[in-house]
Structures are given as structure tokens and as C-alpha cells.
Design an enzyme around this catalytic site. Structure first.
Site, PDB file in Angstrom:
ATOM      1  N   ASP A   1       0.865  -1.177   0.000  1.00 54.38           N
ATOM      2  CA  ASP A   1       0.000   0.000   0.000  1.00 54.38           C
ATOM      3  C   ASP A   1       0.905   1.232   0.000  1.00 54.38           C
ATOM      4  OD1 ASP A   1      -2.347   1.674   0.485  1.00 54.38           O
ATOM      5  OD2 ASP A   1      -1.531   1.860   2.513  1.00 54.38           O
TER       6      ASP A   1
ATOM      7  N   ASP B   1      -6.999  -1.607   3.881  1.00 53.11           N
ATOM      8  CA  ASP B   1      -6.066  -2.659   3.476  1.00 53.11           C
ATOM      9  C   ASP B   1      -6.432  -4.008   4.077  1.00 53.11           C
ATOM     10  OD1 ASP B   1      -4.401  -0.849   2.065  1.00 53.11           O
ATOM     11  OD2 ASP B   1      -3.455  -0.231   3.938  1.00 53.11           O
TER      12      ASP B   1
END
Length: 648
Positions: free
Chosen positions: A347, A547
Site C-alpha cells: 500500500d 487494506d
């Protein structure tokens, strides 16, 4: 009990009881280990007395007393374990094989061989308990990091407070040398903190007002006041201990497989003993005693002790070494999975970057003057970009310029007047044009470059003059480019960035950190889909709530310690220091652990395949078979313990 002391306000307090130094748990003997040492010593004493009475003094009473002591001290604990396993779990194990082999030796008059077997088996188990205890003591050492309480200020009064009574909002009063009792944020004072027990960071970390302190770390050289953020049960240290406890209970595929086959294998060995005896006696022509002796030797050398212990010895040692370096594996299965990872997906925000707006560039003839004016204006705004400029001025020692009549202009920026009455302003290009100002060629080129990098831009000016152009962006984590390079060097073939940011921002960040592959403008469901499309096995590294699905979907989820609780809960591995540089070391450690497991298993099976036929052929006496069996078991344990010394 310590005598009460009086603090600076004259309020009596009770000092914390002296705690054992962190790490001392590694040198403590547990009650179980002390008992094992005692029984091993008694078995050795009995063996010695038996041999003395049989071969030196020729005293049958001493001989029988000695061998009886050896059989009782060495055999009863193993027999009890075997019976418990058989009755509660309905399976056979190696303890039963060893006891039966010792009784078998005694049944043919080889009391000394049986006593030697039980002594070496007891010694092997004691060494295993000691060796494995060194890794399991990591939890005890972590618990030693918790002070029993702290001096706090609550409702204006100072007092000593037990750890469980500390509340959110209390002010911790932390003096030099004291261990921090709860997660807190500094509200007064400056200091340096030793975070190595929690994060593995070897250097002291400076802490000023606004910095967060983690429970279990040590205040080094300054007195600070810090507001408690979480109760002790939810602190960094408590979470760390919980993760370590969880890691000790969940097993890798290899561990699960060996444990699953232990009982069937032990059953096969036990059934093989009468077959070996029958073959040697009826087909080989050996007398009953000789055939039975060889069958007992076969039972010993074919037992799977070394096979069973090969994997947990390695995995627990590797997890302990990783935890010392600030990387927590929630299970040995996660450690095993990391060894196979081919792709690591990152990420961006909060993982590769700090998730905090930072002033990255100032383009002006007089940077200090432009920053001072911008800070003076933005001090009247709560916008994250404004706060980034104010913070940058503080960090660079630039005093904000005083302004008056500050007024926010929605969609444009902010304007005010200086002490001399001149209009000052800071904002976007629309505000600049509204003030009748224009960029120079150099300023326009800098603005275009900042926009291409994905930075938010601020133009600051006086009247119709532009003083400077500033770029504000989510700054990269320090050393992140080196961390990515190290990960590639560790053998990760496909590092890739997944982000919801715009294409130009993603391209700029990917170039800066050294990633050749990235995917931009993704929704959480897009990340899930892409995780399934990347060449596997895939590890996902993230920090946020968005996430969590990808972390759970990936073959291995890795969360940074500064991330959300949801991300940490969803992940299999936690980087406690939020330092991605430790990930490459963890990959190397995981791969070394896998290689060690394979070596241990090959060695353990090799001993069985080599010595078992020799035992049947009568080339290996029972004591030598015991030495080969137990020596191999201790060897694979110590092969695993080597990993305790590894640094990430």
C-alpha cells in the site's frame, strides 16, 4: 516493602518494587526444568550405583538398588507421559517406545543397557526442555518489561498508581531511567527513549512534545509528562505479548504434518518389533535373547524423536529472533509462508509514506522570508496543508511573521495584512490571479514539477508579488528506497505498489522508491482482485482499514505497527517499528529457517534409515543405538537454536 517517599509536590508516593532486568528470564530455571534436571541426575546416580555394584564391588543388592533407581527416575516420568497421551489423545508416542525398549532390555538380563537408555533419553529430554525454553522465555522477558505501576497526576494530585489502575487521560510523570508504564503522548519535556525492547531500534529515539511513547520502553535522560492514550491491557506491550503467545500455539504445515504422522509411525515401529524378532529368531536362527535384544535396539533407533522435534526447534528460535528485531510472526505458519513469497504488494499511504502532510520544497529568492510569511498566515487555518507549513517552520527554526485580520477564502486560500498594512496571501493559483500576481518562469517551472510529482502546491505573496511556491506532500518513510532495494536483494522477484491515488502521484512515488511496477486509482475491491492476479505466493503490506481485506486475501498479510487495529488483526506478520527495512531481514531469516528444517528432517530420517538395518544385523549394540538416537535429537535442536543469534 519500600518506605514511602515524598514527591516534589509534597505528596507521599510509593516507589515501584524492584523488577528483574529485562532478558533475565533467559537465565531462570522453570520448575519443570528443575524437576527434569533432578530426575536426570537421579537416573545417572542409579546407573552409576548399578554399574559399581555389578562390575566393581560385585554386590547384587547395590546393583539392584541402583538399577531400580535408574528405572524409576528415568522410566516413570516417560511412562506417565506415554499413558496420558494414550488415554487422552488416543495415540502412541516415542515415550512409550523408549519405556518398552528399556523394559525389553531388562527382560533379557541387560539391566545396564536399559538404564543407559533411560538416562540418555532423560538427558535428551532435559536438554530439549532447556533449549526450547530459551525461545519460549521471550514471553517471560517481555512481561518483565512491564513496571508494576507509575507516578501519575490525576485531578491535580500526584500519586503512585498500580499498572491496572492507570486510566486514559492520566498524566504519567516519567523520570530518567524509568520504564514507561502505558502508551502515552508527551505533553511536556524532552528526552531520549530506548525502544529496543519493543521495536528492536538500537539507537535512542528523541521524544519532544507531541511524540508518542510506547509501554515497556525506557526513558533515558529527561523528565517528561505524558498523557495516557490506552489502558495497560491494550498497550503496545500487551499487544506484543498477546501476539507472541498466539505465535507459540499456531504451527507451520511441516510441524502439523510431522505431528500428524508421529502416532502412526510409532505404531508401525511398535508393530515392527515382533516382526523383526520373529524374522531373526525363526528365519535367522538366532536364539531368543539375541533376537529380542536386536528387536529392542531396532525399536530405539527407529523412534522418531529427532523427526518430531526438528521443525518446532527451528520455528520457535526463528520467531524469537525476529521478535527481538521488531518483526512479530503470529504463527510459525506465517514464517513458513514468508519463505515462499515471490511477490510483495505495498500500500502507499501510511506504508511507503508517513501518512502525514509534510513541506517538501520551497522555491523562493528568500526561502526563510517566504516560509515565515506562509507560517504566519497558515497558523490561522486548521487545514492539514496549513499545519504542515507551520510545523516545517517550527522544525527549521523560522519564526512566523505576525499578520492581522486573517480571513479564509473558501476554495482559494487565506489572506491577511502585515503590520505595515500590506496584503499578504497564501493559496492556489486562483487566489494568485485574484490578487493580480504572476509567476516568474522559474516559479512556474517549479510549480509544474511539483504538480507532476503529485504534491499539493501553495503560492505565497505580498500584494501583487509572488514570494515563493511551496510543495506539500505525504512524505516517504525514511530509508524506504533502501528497504525496497534490500527486499529485491533478498530474492523478492516482484515488488509492486497498489494505491488509490492518482496515476501521476503513483508514478512519482514508485520512481522515488525504486518500484518498476505499480497500480493506481484502486478501490479496496480492486486491490482484492489484483492480489489474486499477481504471481504468487503474494505478501501484502498495509496499514489501514481499507487494506484489511487485501491483507486477509493475500497468502501472507504484513501490517506496519503504526497502522490501525483492524489491519494488525487481519495480518499474519506485524512490523512493530513500522520499519520496512526489517522485512528483507525477515525474508532471509524465514528462508534460512526453511533450509534448516529441511536439513534437520533429512538428517533425522537419515539416522533412522542408516542405523536401523545395522541394528537388525547386530552391528549396533543397544547403548550405541541410544547414543545415535538421542544424539541426533539433541543435534537437530541445537541446529534450530543457531537461529536465535540471527539479526534482521
Amino acid at each position: 516493602m519500600s518506605a514511602p517517599t515524598v514527591n516534589q509536590s509534597g505528596v507521599p508516593t510509593t516507589p515501584p518494587p524492584q523488577r528483574q532486568a529485562p532478558g533475565s528470564a533467559a537465565f531462570r530455571l522453570s520448575p519443570e526444568l528443575r524437576r527434569a534436571l533432578l530426575l536426570t541426575g537421579l537416573t545417572l546416580l542409579g546407573l552409576g550405583l548399578g554399574l559399581l555394584g555389578e562390575h566393581v564391588l560385585h554386590q547384587s543388592a547395590l546393583m539392584w538398588a541402583g538399577y531400580a533407581l535408574a528405572f524409576l527416575a528415568g522410566g516413570i516420568p516417560a511412562a506417565r507421559e506415554a499413558i496420558q497421551t494414550l488415554t487422552t489423545e488416543h495415540r502412541l508416542d516415542v515415550d512409550l517406545l523408549m519405556v518398552l525398549a528399556a523394559l525389553g532390555a531388562a527382560s533379557i538380563g541387560q539391566m545396564a543397557d536399559g538404564a543407559i537408555l533411560l538416562f540418555l533419553f532423560s538427558l535428551s529430554n532435559t536438554l530439549q526442555d532447556w533449549a526450547m525454553g530459551r525461545t519460549k522465555n521471550a514471553i517471560a522477558a517481555l512481561m518483565d518489561l512491564n513496571p508494576q505501576g507509575a507516578t501519575i497526576r490525576r485531578d491535580g494530585a500526584e500519586r503512585w498508581c498500580e499498572l491496572g489502575d492507570i486510566r486514559v487521560g492520566d498524566l504519567l510523570l516519567v523520570r530518567p531511567g524509568e520504564r514507561i508504564a502505558a502508551d502515552a503522548r508527551v505533553v511536556q519535556g524532552n528526552t531520549a527513549v530506548d525502544e529496543s525492547p519493543i521495536t528492536g531500534e538500537s539507537r535512542p529515539v528523541d521524544k519532544a512534545v507531541g511524540a508518542e511513547l510506547a509501554s515497556g520502553t525506557v526513558n533515558l535522560n529527561g523528565s517528561v509528562e505524558a498523557e495516557v492514550l490506552r489502558p495497560a491491557g491494550e498497550s503496545t506491550l500487551a499487544r506484543l505479548v498477546g501476539l507472541m503467545e498466539q505465535a507459540q500455539t499456531e504451527k507451520s504445515r511441516t510441524e502439523t504434518l510431522t505431528e500428524r504422522w508421529e502416532s502412526p509411525y510409532a505404531t508401525a515401529v511398535l508393530l515392527g518389533v515382533p516382526l523383526v524378532f520373529a524374522g531373526l529368531h525363526f528365519l535367522g536362527g538366532l536364539d531368543t535373547a539375541a533376537a529380542w535384544y536386536r528387536a529392542m535396539t531396532f525399536m530405539v533407533v527407529a523412534s522418531p524423536c529427532a523427526v518430531v522435534i526438528s521443525t518446532p526447534a527451528v520455528m520457535l528460535s526463528a520467531m524469537a529472533a525476529a521478535a527481538r528485531g521488531g518483526v512479530l510472526f503470529k504463527s510459525s505458519a506465517a514464517l513458513d509462508a514468508l519463505a515462499s513469497v515471490n511477490t510483495v504488494a505495498f500500500d502507499k499511504t501510511g506504508t511507503l509514506t508517513q501518512a502525514r502532510m509534510t513541506l517538501t520544497r520551497v522555491v523562493a529568492d528568500d526561502e526563510a522570508a517566504a516560509l515565515a510569511l506562509a507560517a504566519g498566515l497558515e497558523a490561522h487555518s486548521e487545514h492539514p496543508i496549513a499545519q504542515a507549513i507551520v510545523t516545517a517552520a517550527q522544525e527549521r527554526g523560522v519564526a512566523p511573521q505576525a499578520v492581522e485580520e486573517a480571513q479564509a477564502i473558501p476554495g482559494h486560500g487565506i489572506e491577511a495584512h502585515t503590520a505595515s498594512g500590506e496584503k499578504a496571501w497564501a493559496g492556489n493559483l486562483r487566489l494568485m490571479r485574484r490578487e493580480g500576481a504572476a509567476l516568474t518562469a522559474a516559479q512556474e517551472a517549479a510549480l509544474n514539477e511539483l504538480n507532476m510529482q503529485g504534491s499539493s502546491t501553495v503560492v505565497v505573496g505580498l500584494g501583487s508579488r509572488v514570494l515563493g511556491v511551496m510543495g506539500v506532500a505525504d512524505a516517504l518513510r525514511p530509508g524506504i528506497a533502501g528497504a525496497i532495494a534490500e527486499l529485491k536483494a533478498a530474492g523478492i522477484a516482484h515488488p509492486v505498489m497498489l494505491t488509490g491515488d492518482k496515476e501521476e502521484v503513483a508514478a512519482s512515488v514508485a520512481q522515488e522508491v525504486g518500484l518498476s511496477e505499480y497500480r493506481a486509482e484502486l478501490l479496496p475491491e480492486d486491490k482484492l482482485r489484483i492480489i489474486g492476479e499477481l504471481p504468487g505466493p503474494v505478501a501484502m503490506v498495509g496499514d489501514g482499514v481499507n487494506d484489511a481485506p487485501a491483507l486477509a486475501r493475500a497468502d501472507l498479510g504484513v501490517a506496519v505497527g503504526s497502522g490501525t487495529d483492524v489491519a494488525i488483526e487481519s495480518a499474519d506478520v506485524v512490523l512493530m517499528q513500522s520499519d520496512l527495512g526489517r522485512l528483507a531481514g525477515a525474508v532471509r531469516l524465514a528462508r534460512e529457517a526453511r533450509h534448516t528444517v529441511r536439513f534437520n528432517l533429512l538428517f533425522a530420517f537419515g539416522i533412522i534409515l542408516l542405523v536401523s538395518p545395522l541394528a537388525i544385523a547386530g552391528q549396533v549394540p543397544l547403548p550405541l543405538g541410544v547414543v545415535a538416537h538421542e544424539g541426533g535429537t539433541v543435534f537437530v535442536v541445537f541446529m534450530g537454536l543457531r537461529l536465535l543469534r540471527r539479526q534482521l
